[in-house]
Design a protein around this motif. Structure first.
Motif, PDB file in Angstrom:
ATOM      1  N   CYS A 169     -15.742 -28.795   2.909  1.00  0.00           N
ATOM      2  CA  CYS A 169     -16.779 -28.039   2.200  1.00  0.00           C
ATOM      3  C   CYS A 169     -17.414 -28.723   1.113  1.00  0.00           C
ATOM      4  O   CYS A 169     -17.074 -29.384   0.286  1.00  0.00           O
ATOM      5  CB  CYS A 169     -16.171 -26.773   1.418  1.00  0.00           C
ATOM      6  SG  CYS A 169     -17.245 -25.588   0.550  1.00  0.00           S
ATOM      7  N   THR A 170     -19.040 -28.772   1.370  1.00  0.00           N
ATOM      8  CA  THR A 170     -19.836 -29.534   0.465  1.00  0.00           C
ATOM      9  C   THR A 170     -20.289 -28.688  -0.728  1.00  0.00           C
ATOM     10  O   THR A 170     -20.787 -29.447  -1.723  1.00  0.00           O
ATOM     11  CB  THR A 170     -20.903 -30.142   1.221  1.00  0.00           C
ATOM     12  OG1 THR A 170     -21.794 -29.171   1.785  1.00  0.00           O
ATOM     13  CG2 THR A 170     -20.301 -31.229   2.215  1.00  0.00           C
ATOM     14  N   ALA A 171     -20.212 -27.316  -0.582  1.00  0.00           N
ATOM     15  CA  ALA A 171     -20.532 -26.594  -1.906  1.00  0.00           C
ATOM     16  C   ALA A 171     -20.235 -25.264  -1.763  1.00  0.00           C
ATOM     17  O   ALA A 171     -19.734 -24.563  -0.918  1.00  0.00           O
ATOM     18  CB  ALA A 171     -22.129 -26.357  -1.357  1.00  0.00           C
ATOM     19  N   MET A 172     -19.825 -24.728  -3.241  1.00  0.00           N
ATOM     20  CA  MET A 172     -19.283 -23.489  -3.501  1.00  0.00           C
ATOM     21  C   MET A 172     -19.970 -22.869  -4.649  1.00  0.00           C
ATOM     22  O   MET A 172     -20.611 -23.677  -5.473  1.00  0.00           O
ATOM     23  CB  MET A 172     -17.721 -23.870  -3.911  1.00  0.00           C
ATOM     24  CG  MET A 172     -17.275 -22.441  -4.285  1.00  0.00           C
ATOM     25  SD  MET A 172     -15.402 -22.713  -4.707  1.00  0.00           S
ATOM     26  CE  MET A 172     -15.601 -23.207  -6.807  1.00  0.00           C
ATOM     27  N   PHE A 173     -20.407 -21.698  -4.253  1.00  0.00           N
ATOM     28  CA  PHE A 173     -21.089 -20.986  -5.362  1.00  0.00           C
ATOM     29  C   PHE A 173     -20.535 -19.897  -5.910  1.00  0.00           C
ATOM     30  O   PHE A 173     -19.957 -19.124  -5.156  1.00  0.00           O
ATOM     31  CB  PHE A 173     -22.374 -20.301  -4.365  1.00  0.00           C
ATOM     32  CG  PHE A 173     -23.499 -21.542  -3.905  1.00  0.00           C
ATOM     33  CD1 PHE A 173     -24.394 -21.725  -4.533  1.00  0.00           C
ATOM     34  CD2 PHE A 173     -23.061 -22.035  -2.391  1.00  0.00           C
ATOM     35  CE1 PHE A 173     -25.418 -22.784  -4.002  1.00  0.00           C
ATOM     36  CE2 PHE A 173     -23.798 -22.934  -2.135  1.00  0.00           C
ATOM     37  CZ  PHE A 173     -25.113 -23.317  -2.866  1.00  0.00           C
ATOM     38  N   VAL A 174     -20.387 -19.976  -7.306  1.00  0.00           N
ATOM     39  CA  VAL A 174     -19.658 -18.918  -7.900  1.00  0.00           C
ATOM     40  C   VAL A 174     -20.565 -17.944  -8.544  1.00  0.00           C
ATOM     41  O   VAL A 174     -21.269 -17.980  -9.428  1.00  0.00           O
ATOM     42  CB  VAL A 174     -18.750 -19.703  -8.998  1.00  0.00           C
ATOM     43  CG1 VAL A 174     -17.909 -18.743  -9.787  1.00  0.00           C
ATOM     44  CG2 VAL A 174     -17.979 -20.853  -8.609  1.00  0.00           C
ATOM     45  N   MET A 175     -20.175 -16.553  -7.991  1.00  0.00           N
ATOM     46  CA  MET A 175     -21.024 -15.476  -8.478  1.00  0.00           C
ATOM     47  C   MET A 175     -19.944 -14.358  -8.694  1.00  0.00           C
ATOM     48  O   MET A 175     -20.204 -13.360  -7.930  1.00  0.00           O
ATOM     49  CB  MET A 175     -22.031 -15.277  -7.371  1.00  0.00           C
ATOM     50  CG  MET A 175     -23.220 -16.354  -7.063  1.00  0.00           C
ATOM     51  SD  MET A 175     -24.440 -15.939  -6.080  1.00  0.00           S
ATOM     52  CE  MET A 175     -25.378 -17.536  -6.310  1.00  0.00           C
ATOM     53  N   VAL A 176     -19.356 -14.256  -9.470  1.00  0.00           N
ATOM     54  CA  VAL A 176     -18.195 -13.385  -9.601  1.00  0.00           C
ATOM     55  C   VAL A 176     -18.120 -13.068 -11.321  1.00  0.00           C
ATOM     56  O   VAL A 176     -18.247 -14.009 -12.125  1.00  0.00           O
ATOM     57  CB  VAL A 176     -16.849 -13.789  -9.225  1.00  0.00           C
ATOM     58  CG1 VAL A 176     -16.424 -15.220  -9.964  1.00  0.00           C
ATOM     59  CG2 VAL A 176     -15.742 -12.633  -9.523  1.00  0.00           C
ATOM     60  N   GLY A 177     -18.053 -11.910 -11.447  1.00  0.00           N
ATOM     61  CA  GLY A 177     -17.782 -11.166 -12.924  1.00  0.00           C
ATOM     62  C   GLY A 177     -18.696 -11.324 -13.681  1.00  0.00           C
ATOM     63  O   GLY A 177     -20.034 -11.840 -13.327  1.00  0.00           O
ATOM     64  N   ALA A 178     -19.075 -10.986 -14.866  1.00  0.00           N
ATOM     65  CA  ALA A 178     -20.155 -10.638 -15.857  1.00  0.00           C
ATOM     66  C   ALA A 178     -19.661 -10.935 -17.420  1.00  0.00           C
ATOM     67  O   ALA A 178     -18.941 -10.107 -17.867  1.00  0.00           O
ATOM     68  CB  ALA A 178     -20.991  -9.352 -15.678  1.00  0.00           C
ATOM     69  N   VAL A 179     -20.009 -12.097 -18.015  1.00  0.00           N
ATOM     70  CA  VAL A 179     -19.554 -12.249 -19.398  1.00  0.00           C
ATOM     71  C   VAL A 179     -20.963 -12.060 -20.164  1.00  0.00           C
ATOM     72  O   VAL A 179     -21.864 -12.901 -20.027  1.00  0.00           O
ATOM     73  CB  VAL A 179     -19.035 -13.636 -19.576  1.00  0.00           C
ATOM     74  CG1 VAL A 179     -18.628 -13.864 -20.863  1.00  0.00           C
ATOM     75  CG2 VAL A 179     -17.786 -13.795 -18.667  1.00  0.00           C
ATOM     76  N   PRO A 180     -21.018 -11.391 -20.996  1.00  0.00           N
ATOM     77  CA  PRO A 180     -22.209 -11.292 -21.970  1.00  0.00           C
ATOM     78  C   PRO A 180     -22.538 -12.183 -22.920  1.00  0.00           C
ATOM     79  O   PRO A 180     -21.527 -12.747 -23.334  1.00  0.00           O
ATOM     80  CB  PRO A 180     -22.057  -9.718 -22.709  1.00  0.00           C
ATOM     81  CG  PRO A 180     -20.632  -9.552 -22.722  1.00  0.00           C
ATOM     82  CD  PRO A 180     -20.049 -10.202 -21.493  1.00  0.00           C
ATOM     83  N   ASN A 181     -23.551 -12.458 -23.014  1.00  0.00           N
ATOM     84  CA  ASN A 181     -24.021 -13.841 -23.871  1.00  0.00           C
ATOM     85  C   ASN A 181     -24.377 -13.214 -25.308  1.00  0.00           C
ATOM     86  O   ASN A 181     -25.176 -12.999 -25.739  1.00  0.00           O
ATOM     87  CB  ASN A 181     -25.329 -14.468 -23.479  1.00  0.00           C
ATOM     88  CG  ASN A 181     -24.985 -15.128 -22.114  1.00  0.00           C
ATOM     89  OD1 ASN A 181     -24.105 -15.554 -21.793  1.00  0.00           O
ATOM     90  ND2 ASN A 181     -25.944 -14.814 -21.130  1.00  0.00           N
ATOM     91  N   THR A 182     -23.186 -12.716 -25.972  1.00  0.00           N
ATOM     92  CA  THR A 182     -23.373 -12.127 -27.217  1.00  0.00           C
ATOM     93  C   THR A 182     -22.499 -12.615 -28.362  1.00  0.00           C
ATOM     94  O   THR A 182     -22.328 -11.953 -29.454  1.00  0.00           O
ATOM     95  CB  THR A 182     -22.920 -10.518 -27.178  1.00  0.00           C
ATOM     96  OG1 THR A 182     -21.689 -10.483 -26.706  1.00  0.00           O
ATOM     97  CG2 THR A 182     -23.776  -9.771 -26.123  1.00  0.00           C
TER      98      THR A 182
END
Length: 538
Positions: free
Chosen positions: A455-468
Motif C-alpha cells: 500500500c502506498t497511501a493510507m488516509f486517516v479519517m476517524v474520530g473528532a478532536v475539538p480544537n479548543t
C-alpha cells in the motif's frame, strides 16, 4: 452550448458595462501610458485600480521567462482577486501599446464597490474568474521546486492548493528549475521556493509563503475589530459573509487553509443547490469570495493560542505573538481527525499517511492499493474519489456497520463499487516502508485474520478532536473538550453563546452540534444576529 473553458475566458475578458465605465470615470483620474510602461510587477502591491480606456496591456508570467499569459485591452480592467486583499501581484502588467487608463486608489474603489452593488458584482466576477484561471493553468510567480515525494513540499503544495494560490511545481531536474537555480545561486536538488524569477524564500514554509504573498495580515494592536472569527471552515466563512455584509469590521483567522475539514472533501453531493455535487474546497472558496466582496479580511496561517478579556474588548493571542483585539468572537475551529496509536505514524505523515483526499494526494495512489480508515461521510467521499485513481480502495472501520455514521446514498455506492472493499471489525496494526509507506497490516476481529496489503497511501479519517485547548481556561467545555453553548450565564445572547459574554461558537466545535456542512453554514449565518444583539447592548 458554451463549455466551461469558454465561459471562463469570457469572464476573464468581460468588458466594463457603459454605466460602470462612466462611474469609474467620474471617480477616477485619466492617465496616459506609453508602450513598455510597467504598471505593476511580480511581488509589488497594487494600491491603484486600473480601467483601460484604449490601448493594450500584456500580463507577463515572470516565473516562466516573461511569457505573455494574456492581453488586456480597451474597456477591460487590470488585476485579480488578490488585489482586493492587498496581496502581492503574482503576474506583471506591461503596456503593449500607448493608450489611456482610469486610475482609482484601492481604498476609493472599495468604498465605491460598497455603494454600488453592480460594480462590486462585475469586479468580483472578473477577478475571481482570473484567479480560477491562474490556478487551473499554473500561471503566476510562484515556483515550487521539489520532488513530489518530498513531505515538506507536500505541505507547501497543500497550503497553496487549498488557498487557491497559483503555483508551478518544477522537477529539480527540469531546465526551468536549473535556470532558476543558476540565476538565484541555489541548489535546486533541495526543496526550494522562488517567487518571480529571483526572490528565494528562506526556510520555505506556509508561513513564509503567506508573508511573501501578503496573505498574512498585520493587525495593529490599537485596532479593534467588531467581529473576529477563528476558523475558516463552513461555519466560520458563513459568519464572515453575514458579519461583513451587515457592516461589521470582520477578520477571519485560519491556522491551515480556507475550508477546514470540509475543504478536504473531494465531492459533496447532498448540499442544497448543487445537484451534481461540488468539492468542499470550491464551496468554501465561493463563500470566501463573498466575504471578501463585503470587506472581510482573511489571514493565514495564523493560530489562536490564547484569549483574555480586558475592560473594553477581547484579546486573542496568536502563535506568532501578535494580538488581535475584538469586540466579539465567533469560535469556528471545528475538529481534527485523531492520530492513530501506530508506530511510525508521525514519521510517515506526508509520505504515505494523509488526512485529506484531494487531487494533490491522489497522485500517490495511481494503480496501487489504498487504505481509508473511517466510517463517516468524509471517509466515504474520499474512498469514492480515490477509486478513480487507485487499483483498489480498502475502507477499514472498527465497528460492525457504517449504516449509522454514513449517508445511505454514499454507503450504497461504496457497496456497489467493484473497486472498493469495506472491511468492518478491522483495525490497522502496523505500517512499514523505508522513507515512504509501502505496506499496511490490519486485523479483522470478526474472523481473527490478518490483512496484509502492499500500500502506498493510507488516509486517516476517524474520530473528532475539538480544537479548543486555547479556550479551556476561558469558556465552559464538555468532558470531550467541545464548547458548551446556550449556557445559563448568557441566556439572552442566543443558542450559540458560550459562558463568556461576547464569545460564540458554531459548527463542529460546538457541543451537541450536527456534524454536517449545511448545519455549520446555518449556524454561522444565524450567530451574526446574536453578535449584533450583544454589540448593541455592550
Amino acid at each position: 452550448m458554451e463549455g466551461a473553458d469558454d465561459q471562463l475566458e469570457h469572464l476573464i475578458a468581460k468588458p466594463v458595462p457603459d454605466d460602470l465605465k462612466q462611474l469609474l470615470l467620474d471617480h477616477g483620474s485619466v492617465r496616459e501610458m506609453e508602450a513598455g510602461d510597467c504598471l505593476f510587477d511580480v511581488g509589488e502591491y497594487m494600491l491603484e485600480f486600473y480601467l483601460i480606456l484604449d490601448g493594450e496591456v500584456e500580463i507577463l508570467d515572470r516565473s516562466d521567462g516573461d511569457d505573455v499569459s494574456f492581453t488586456v485591452g480597451s474597456n477591460q480592467i487590470l488585476g485579480e482577486l488578490g488585489f482586493l486583499q492587498y496581496q502581492a501581484a503574482v503576474l506583471a502588467g506591461q503596456a503593449k501599446t500607448a493608450g489611456h487608463l482610469v486610475a482609482l486608489p484601492l481604498v476609493k474603489l472599495k468604498a465605491l464597490m460598497s455603494a454600488v452593488p453592480e460594480l462590486s458584482d462585475y469586479i468580483i466576477t472578473v477577478f475571481s474568474a482570473r484567479r480560477r484561471n491562474l490556478v487551473k493553468s499554473s500561471l503566476g510567480g510562484l515556483n515550487i521546486i521539489a520532488s513530489d515525494q518530498d513531505a515538506r513540499a507536500l505541505r507547501m503544495l497543500e497550503f497553496a492548493s487549498r488557498n487557491k494560490i497559483p503555483y508551478r511545481l518544477l522537477d529539480p531536474k527540469s531546465d526551468r528549475a536549473q535556470e532558476l537555480g543558476a540565476k538565484c545561486n541555489i541548489d535546486v536538488s533541495e526543496f526550494s521556493v522562488v517567487f518571480g524569477d529571483s526572490q528565494v524564500l528562506e526556510n520555505p514554509s506556509p508561513a513564509s509563503l503567506a508573508k511573501t504573498l501578503g496573505i498574512s495580515l498585520k493587525v495593529e494592536e490599537t485596532c479593534v475589530a467588531d467581529l473576529v472569527v477563528v476558523g475558516a471552515g463552513p461555519g466560520g466563512v458563513a459568519a464572515a459573509v453575514y458579519g461583513a455584509s451587515e457592516g461589521l469590521s470582520t477578520i477571519v483567522v485560519e491556522d491551515t487553509a480556507i475550508g477546514g475539514q470540509a475543504g478536504t472533501s473531494s465531492r459533496i453531493e447532498n448540499y442544497m443547490g448543487f445537484p451534481t455535487g461540488i468539492s468542499g474546497a470550491d464551496l468554501i472558496w465561493r463563500g470566501e469570495v463573498q466575504a471578501i466582496k463585503f470587506g472581510a479580511k482573511f489571514t493565514m496561517p495564523l493560530r489562536a493560542v490564547g484569549l483574555r478579556r480586558t475592560s473594553d474588548y477581547l484579546e486573542i493571542t496568536c502563535n506568532d505573538g501578535s494580538i488581535i483585539n475584538a469586540r466579539s468572537l465567533v469560535v469556528a475551529t471545528g475538529v481534527q481527525y485523531r492520530r492513530l496509536p501506530l508506530a511510525r505514524l508521525e514519521e510517515l505523515e506526508g509520505a504515505g499517511v494523509y488526512y485529506a483526499a484531494t487531487e494533490l494526494e491522489a497522485r500517490f495512489c495511481k494503480n496501487s492499493e489504498v487504505v481509508v480508515i473511517g466510517g463517516g461521510n468524509s471517509a466515504g467521499q474520499a474512498a469514492m474519489f480515490l477509486s478513480r485513481y487507485a487499483r483498489h480502495v480498502h475502507i477499514m472501520v472498527r465497528g460492525t456497520s457504517m449504516a449509522a455514521s454514513m449517508s445511505h446514498y454514499l454507503l450504497s455506492r461504496l457497496e456497489q463499487d467493484p473497486k472498493v472493499t469495506i472491511h468492518t471489525s478491522t483495525q490497522v496494526t502496523e505500517l512499514s516502508g523505508d522513507t515512504r509507506l509501502q505496506h499496511v497490516t490490519a486485523h479483522n476481529a470478526a474472523t481473527d485474520q490478518a490483512i496484509d496489503l502492499e500500500c502506498t497511501a493510507m488516509f486517516v479519517m476517524v474520530g473528532a478532536v475539538p480544537n479548543t485547548a486555547w479556550l479551556k481556561d476561558f469558556v465552559a467545555l464538555d468532558e470531550k473538550g467541545f464548547v458548551i453553548t446556550g449556557t445559563s450565564e448568557c441566556p439572552s445572547q442566543g443558542p450559540f453563546a458560550t459562558s463568556c459574554p461576547g464569545v460564540f461558537a458554531v459548527g463542529d466545535v460546538r457541543s451537541g452540534s450536527v456534524k454536517r456542512v449545511a448545519s455549520a453554514v446555518g449556524e454561522g449565518s444565524v450567530v451574526v444576529s446574536n453578535v449584533h444583539q450583544y454589540l448593541a447592548n455592550s
